[in-house]
Write an enzyme that holds these catalytic residues in place. Sequence first.
Site, PDB file in Angstrom:
ATOM      1  N   GLY A  46       0.791  -1.221   0.000  1.00 42.69           N
ATOM      2  CA  GLY A  46       0.000   0.000   0.000  1.00 42.69           C
ATOM      3  C   GLY A  46       0.822   1.269   0.000  1.00 42.69           C
ATOM      4  N   HIS A  47       2.153   1.169   0.012  1.00 41.76           N
ATOM      5  CA  HIS A  47       2.999   2.368   0.112  1.00 41.76           C
ATOM      6  C   HIS A  47       4.170   2.281  -0.852  1.00 41.76           C
ATOM      7  CE1 HIS A  47       5.512   5.477   2.092  1.00 41.76           C
ATOM      8  NE2 HIS A  47       4.371   5.905   2.567  1.00 41.76           N
ATOM      9  N   PHE A  48       4.082   2.447  -2.018  1.00 43.53           N
ATOM     10  CA  PHE A  48       2.924   2.675  -2.896  1.00 43.53           C
ATOM     11  C   PHE A  48       2.970   1.602  -3.955  1.00 43.53           C
ATOM     12  CE2 PHE A  48       4.296   6.761  -1.178  1.00 43.53           C
ATOM     13  CZ  PHE A  48       3.129   7.234  -0.635  1.00 43.53           C
ATOM     14  N   VAL A  53       7.966   2.648  -1.721  1.00 48.05           N
ATOM     15  CA  VAL A  53       8.900   3.413  -0.894  1.00 48.05           C
ATOM     16  C   VAL A  53       8.683   2.991   0.557  1.00 48.05           C
ATOM     17  CG1 VAL A  53       9.563   5.722  -0.122  1.00 48.05           C
ATOM     18  CG2 VAL A  53       8.820   5.388  -2.481  1.00 48.05           C
TER      19      VAL A  53
END
Length: 140
Positions: A46-48, A53
């Site tokens: 989810g990041h990203f 990252v």
Amino acid sequence: MIDIQEIKEALPHRYPMLLVDRVLEVSEDTIVAIKNVTINEPFFNGHFPQYPVMPGVLIMEALAQTAGVLELSKPENKGKLVFYAGMDKVKFKKQVVPGDQLVMTATFVKRRGTIAVVEAKAEVDGKLAASGILTFAIGN
């Protein structure tokens, strides 16, 4: 050098929150450890998704755990816990992405009773990725 088994003896963290893979150097007040960052880290979902990252807050958590290994591996602190009490002057200078190896250094600069202050930095390929001053409380 401290391997993952000894790290797990010192820290209460487990997957997916154990963020120290190996300790390279340790002295009375300084520790150097690594975190191998892979695409398999759960936070990259989810990041990203299109541009993975490592979240800055997890870099700081990895630094806190690094300092925790140093403090909790001391005989007088066996069986105790290190509680993260604060961060100051935190700076993020470089993105950390899959394939990077974080080299984390933590140096204790002040101790008063059960409170300790640490200067910490994380580097990738010799370049500063993040730094800050961390405060801890040592307790049962």
